[in-house]
Design an enzyme around this catalytic site. Structure first.
Site, mmCIF file in Angstrom:
data_model
loop_
_atom_site.group_PDB
_atom_site.id
_atom_site.type_symbol
_atom_site.label_atom_id
_atom_site.label_comp_id
_atom_site.label_asym_id
_atom_site.label_seq_id
_atom_site.Cartn_x
_atom_site.Cartn_y
_atom_site.Cartn_z
ATOM 1 N N LYS A 127 0.809 -1.337 0.011
ATOM 2 C CA LYS A 127 0.209 0.058 -0.099
ATOM 3 C C LYS A 127 1.012 1.398 0.018
ATOM 4 O O LYS A 127 1.448 1.557 0.824
ATOM 5 C CB LYS A 127 -0.873 0.065 1.215
ATOM 6 N N ASP B 64 -14.145 4.052 9.930
ATOM 7 C CA ASP B 64 -14.296 3.773 8.365
ATOM 8 C C ASP B 64 -14.904 2.503 8.092
ATOM 9 O O ASP B 64 -14.346 2.036 7.081
ATOM 10 C CB ASP B 64 -13.337 4.171 7.680
#
Length: 816
Positions: A559, A654
């Site tokens: 990532k 989230d």
């Protein structure tokens, strides 16, 4: 005049009836009809169901002042299976009832199932405790609907099959049957491995393996002679009906060895062990925790020896009462960056014949051992270094699986803090008439020094996330610390950052391959199981003789955070800290990180099936109803762990289907902790800026941090996700249905009208009671007042069937 039956006819009729009863008894030995129950008590006859011969029993067995439910040998009370082994124990008077839905626990704390069998065409009829040690439940067609052999704990009985991706997990001790520290796993590729629990399934953490991967093995069978035998037929079943005078079983022991036993009514003896031909218990990785040396002592002829766990120099026991839990640093590495000459704070401790799981972050050439020591002393990232053949391999902590190895010529050099305080300064008397002048002078000097110090720290300060990169291993010494990668290593792993698998507002994700060094195979593993009979290869080698050659490759998700300014670096720090301390099967594991210049990169385990959103909103990929129910429970477990299992509350902030990934075996894992909020251990709420995705955001998130938020914001987001998962629709629908665009309003309408089947995809068959439970639970999670939402702990228990919940109409979440 009526004729009477003759005595001979009556005699023959009676014999026929007796034969019929005997035949039925033989057909259904020990039949336990639906409605039967037993009670937790010291009275054995009322607290257990026996097998026909009386060899085995299922029921309540005492644990201290309470009871657990399990199966055991009656003659020696050896436990072979425990239900819900990590849950709370049951008080006296608790009932275990065989209902038409399965086994149910009933006590004043509430009812909950031990096994819940989904509704089917045939009703449940009865259960039996068999003489093989298997407890089975049948329907009215005599088909087996559930059995303990399908859910092994730490024991494999003769006739029982261990399927791929099933495992035996050791108990804590011989008296404590909760899940312990080691597991015996048959992986999905057919590889049989032994490793510590909750570690990546790589060779670095495996202490014994068979080499059966990719050979078509679909199961391991313990035959009636006590031999482990491979199964290549996916549909093979176990034989649960034999009653032999000698019974064999294999048990994953608390010390990490799998031992095979043969038992009769009078005695039990050991007949085998894996790893085989090993007396040294330190061969079992994880016998001693991180940063501690495992030393096993045993005399010739002993089957096992004593183990001593000793902290490496510079470390102290994390828990002195449980020395096997590992060790922590007894000094801070923070001083290292505070001076240009770090050598004045540290020395090097030398250990010969000690090795550990070697995972260097840097290689350095050094002509002498002293040069190698100095190289580590001058490097604030270096906790230890291994010196061999004029080459230094620098190590971060935790130092995993250290042990004495007489044949290892490597020298271990460990950085150790001095720990001494500077000697006190002798203070002499000062004439009274000079005190005022001296005080004024000192004050002026101190102010100037403070100003200069502040300026120096501001201009030369090291970003706090860099210190965290160095020190996060200390915080995580009891777990698996992320590894530091260079940018070049990750560029090579991803083929130049070309294999794109995902992108978002803050990051881009690439698939990569990390090569792991191939382990040296020990002599005892080359012998293997003689009972694993293999077909010879065309070149004359058997599979057990063939070297499986190349280094192991681990797939990873790399990532890359998009270019950030100094203020945005906080996101990198937050995600690394939160993900680095979260170790759970339903949380994507952080494996490593990289920070070089403006490059901020996190390395995660690779999850092949992608995000939940890509599956549930695509009719061609949509998981089945059962798979969606399992996914809901996985996500709930992951959130429960973040809220209550990390020492401090971690609010994910989230939760949404895009941040849930699905592994190849269907396991759901929560990812993307970049917006997480970690509370202090004494905190339960926090004032913080709004974060998360609008459609999943709880109403208490304000534009400004005017109200505190708690972990209940994640519960709200989970409620949205749960409705989307159940219905395979987005929460805010593009087209109105029944005049409604919001999924919670539609769910409330159908629930109140008892037409919930209209929520699910057309043509899908579901358990309507289960559907109703999940919709009601989702609506409770979506309540506007945080206090009216359940905790994730209760959500897990409800979804897992261990806590009942009213399915009456809840308050409408959309109501003001």
């Amino acid at each position: 005049m009526a004729s009477h039956p003759s005595p001979i006819f009556l005699f023959l009729l009676a014999c026929c009836l007796m034969c019929l009863c005997f035949a039925r008894a033989q057909q259904d030995p020990g039949k336990i009809p639906v409605g039967s129950f037993i009670v937790a008590s010291e009275q054995a006859t009322n607290s257990r169901w026996l097998s026909p011969s009386g060899r085995f029993a299922l029921g309540f067995y005492p644990v201290e002042a309470a009871f657990a439910v399990g199966v055991w040998f009656v003659t020696n009370t050896t436990i072979i299976w425990t239900a819900d082994r990590d849950d709370d124990l049951y008080p006296a008077g608790t009932q275990l009832i065989l209902t038409d839905e399965g086994l149910k626990i009933s006590n004043p704390a509430g009812d909950r199932p031990i096994c819940n069998i989904s509704a089917s065409a045939a009703k449940l009829d009865s259960a039996s405790m068999l003489d093989s040690g298997d407890f089975i439940i049948r329907d009215i067609n005599k088909d087996v609907m559930w059995q303990t052999f399908d859910y092994p704990t730490d024991t494999l009985m003769a006739g029982q099959v261990l399927r791929t991706d099933q495992r035996l997990v050791s108990s804590v001790s011989s008296d404590d049957h909760r899940s312990g520290r080691f597991e015996f796993v048959l992986e999905h590729d057919g590889e049989l491995i032994f490793s510590p629990v909750n570690t990546p399934r790589t060779r670095a953490h495996t202490y014994w393996f068979l080499g059966t991967g990719d050979e078509g093995v679909n199961g391991i069978f313990l035959d009636f002679d006590g031999n482990l035998t491979p199964i290549f037929d996916r549909n093979a079943t176990h034989n649960s009906t034999l009653n032999l005078p000698t019974q064999s079983f294999a048990r994953m022991e608390p010390d990490g060895f799998l031992r095979i036993y043969s038992t009769t009514n009078n005695s039990t003896r050991q007949t085998g062990q894996f790893p085989p031909n090993v007396n040294d218990k330190c061969i079992v990785k994880g016998t001693c925790g991180a940063n501690s040396i495992c030393n096993s002592t045993y005399a010739s002829g002993e089957s096992s020896g004593k183990v001593n766990c000793v902290c490496l120099p510079g470390f102290v026991y994390a828990d002195p009462s449980r020395t096997y839990m590992g060790c922590l640093r007894n000094f801070s590495m923070g001083q290292c960056a505070a001076t240009n000459d770090s050598k004045i704070h540290y020395s090097i401790a030398r250990l010969a014949n000690v090795g550990w799981n070697d995972d260097p972050y840097n290689y350095t050439n050094a002509a002498t051992e002293k040069d190698c020591s100095n190289s580590c002393l001058e490097d604030c990232n270096c906790y230890a270094v291994l010196y061999e053949n004029q080459r230094c391999r620098k190590q971060r902590q935790p130092l995993l699986y250290p042990r004495w190895r007489a044949d290892d010529q490597t020298v271990a050099l460990l950085k150790v803090g001095y720990g001494e305080q500077p000697p006190p300064v002798e203070v002499k008397g000062v004439p009274s008439n000079k005190i005022l002048l001296l005080s004024s002078t000192l004050a002026s000097v101190l102010v100037m020094a403070l100003a200069a110090g502040v300026f120096f720290l501001y201009t030369t300060r090291e970003p706090s996330y860099q210190k965290q990169c160095r020190n996060m291993e200390t915080v995580m010494a009891g777990g698996m610390a992320p590894r530091s990668f260079t940018y070049g290593q990750l560029a090579d792993a991803t083929g130049g950052f070309k294999n794109l698998i995902g992108t978002g507002g803050f990051s881009t994700v690439y698939k990569g391959e990390i090569r792991l060094a191939k382990p040296t195979r020990r002599k005892e593993t080359e012998a293997r199981f003689s009972i694993f009979k293999r077909k010879a290869k065309q070149d004359g080698q058997t599979d057990l003789q063939k070297d499986h050659g190349t280094d192991e490759v681990m797939h990873v998700a790399v990532k890359v955070l998009k270019k950030m300014n100094r203020g945005d670096e906080k996101r990198f720090r937050i995600e690394m800290r939160a993900a680095g301390r979260a170790h759970h099967r339903n949380i994507v594991r952080l494996l490593g990180f990289c920070h070089e210049g403006t490059n901020f990169i996190l390395v995660y385990e690779y999850i092949p099936k992608g995000s939940l959103a890509n599956l549930i909103f695509d009719p061609k990929k949509r998981p089945s109803w059962k798979e969606r129910v399992d996914i809901a429970l996985d996500v709930a477990r992951g959130l429960h762990y973040l809220h209550e299992g990390c020492g401090s509350v971690i609010i994910h902030s989230d939760i949404k289907p895009q941040n849930v990934l699905i592994d190849e075996d269907g396991t759901a894992k929560i990812t993307d902790l970049g917006l997480a909020k970690t509370l202090q251990p004494w905190e339960s709420k926090a004032y913080t800026r709004p974060r998360g995705t609008v459609d999943y955001k709880a109403p208490e998130w304000k534009n400004k941090a005017s109200e505190p938020v708690t972990s209940k914001v994640d519960v709200y987001s989970f409620g949205v996700l749960l409705l989307e998962l159940v219905t395979c629709r987005t929460f805010f629908m593009e087209q109105a249905l029944e005049g409604r665009y919001i999924l919670s309003e539609l769910a409330y309408k159908f629930l109140s009208e008892s037409t919930l089947e209209r929520l699910i995809p057309e043509g899908e068959m579901v358990d309507l009671e289960e559907l109703k439970k999940m919709v009601v639970l989702a609506l409770f999670c979506l309540q506007r007042a945080p206090d009216n939402r359940p905790a994730m702990k209760d959500v897990v228990r409800i979804l897992g069937g261990k806590m009942s919940m009213s399915t009456q109409l809840p308050p409408n979440p959309s109501a003001c």
